[in-house]
Design an enzyme around this catalytic site. Structure first.
Site, PDB file in Angstrom:
ATOM      1  N   TYR A 150       0.853  -1.199   0.000  1.00  0.00           N
ATOM      2  CA  TYR A 150       0.000   0.000   0.000  1.00  0.00           C
ATOM      3  C   TYR A 150       0.884   1.243   0.000  1.00  0.00           C
ATOM      4  O   TYR A 150       2.030   1.214   0.457  1.00  0.00           O
ATOM      5  CB  TYR A 150      -0.928  -0.027   1.225  1.00  0.00           C
ATOM      6  N   TYR A 172      -1.928   4.869   9.745  1.00  0.00           N
ATOM      7  CA  TYR A 172      -1.390   3.620   9.194  1.00  0.00           C
ATOM      8  C   TYR A 172      -0.195   3.130  10.018  1.00  0.00           C
ATOM      9  O   TYR A 172       0.064   1.931  10.104  1.00  0.00           O
ATOM     10  CB  TYR A 172      -1.007   3.829   7.725  1.00  0.00           C
TER      11      TYR A 172
END
Length: 260
Positions: A147, A157
């Site tokens: 990602y 994240y």
């Protein structure tokens, strides 16, 4: 109607948690293109979800796999050797981080979570690739999932960004090591997709909205988008492609900002 891009090929699919998993979408399309598949599950809880999915598409092989347990890995590949002898492609689809630390500050990441995340999300690719190498007699393709948070800071994240950055570097080193055996290693960098894993990321709905607003295609990435890219990377169409981070994010990664 299938074009049979994977006709006659055998593939190991890891990372399926339920019918919303990216790994499941990839498996469905791989099956449509003629592949014979082998699924893994991580625990008894996930076994109850994965086995019905395997039955749905006629996958005859389903095994437990705990990538933190070397014996579990060796048992899996011993079974594959016994039943198949060799195989052609591997999907590395697992990742982990403590959901309680997928919000707030990265600097507050615990040592235990850091170790577990790097082990399951990154080091497992090395372990599976090492075992797969011995059974990919005619070359093969290894694909993992990453990602954009590996390259740029994505709020919340956190340690997953570090794990994915390590994963992407590993792809390039593995591609170099395994290339002499005609084994290709690539990663698909998908846009944010709502899955069981992504639901743990703080304020994920805002991430989806921002992605759709910024991406040139003005939409979010779908599981099917990623499935198509994976079939390409598993197939002979990509026989000259290795060590690449292949973006499937509706163009999000090329943008510097939203249109003014």
């Amino acid at each position: 109607m299938t074009t049979g891009l994977l006709q006659g090929k055998k593939g190991l699919i890891t990372g399926i948690a339920n019918n919303m998993s990216i790994s499941w979408a990839i498996a469905q399309l791989a099956k449509k293109h003629g592949a014979e598949l082998w699924f893994t599950y991580q625990s008894e809880v996930l076994e109850k979800r994965v086995k019905p999915l395997a039955e749905e598409i006629g996958c005859n092989f389903v095994s437990e796999l705990d990538v933190t347990n070397p014996k579990s890995i060796s048992n899996l590949f011993d079974d594959i050797k016994e039943k198949w002898g060799s195989f052609d492609f591997l999907l590395h689809g697992m990742a982990f981080a403590d959901k309680n630390e997928l919000k707030g500050r990265y600097v507050d990441t615990s040592l235990e979570n850091f170790h577990n995340s790097l082990h399951i999300s990154c080091y497992s690719l090395l372990e599976l690739s090492r075992s797969a190498e011995a059974l990919m007699h005619d070359g093969g393709s290894i694909v993992t999932l990453t990602y954009y948070g590996a390259e740029k800071v994505i709020p919340n994240y956190n340690v997953m960004g570090i794990s994915k950055a390590a994963l992407e570097a590993s792809v390039k080193y593995l591609a170099t090591d395994l290339g002499e055996n005609n084994i290709r290693v690539n990663a698909i960098s998908a846009g944010p997709i709502k899955t069981l894993a992504s639901s743990a990321i703080g304020d994920f709905s805002t991430m989806l909205k921002s992605h759709a607003a910024t991406a040139p295609l003005k939409r979010n990435t779908t599981q099917e988008d990623v499935g198509g890219a994976a079939v390409y990377l598993f197939s002979n169409l990509s026989k000259g492609v290795t060590g690449e981070i292949h973006y499937v994010d509706c163009g999000y990664n090329i943008m510097g900002s939203n249109k003014l």
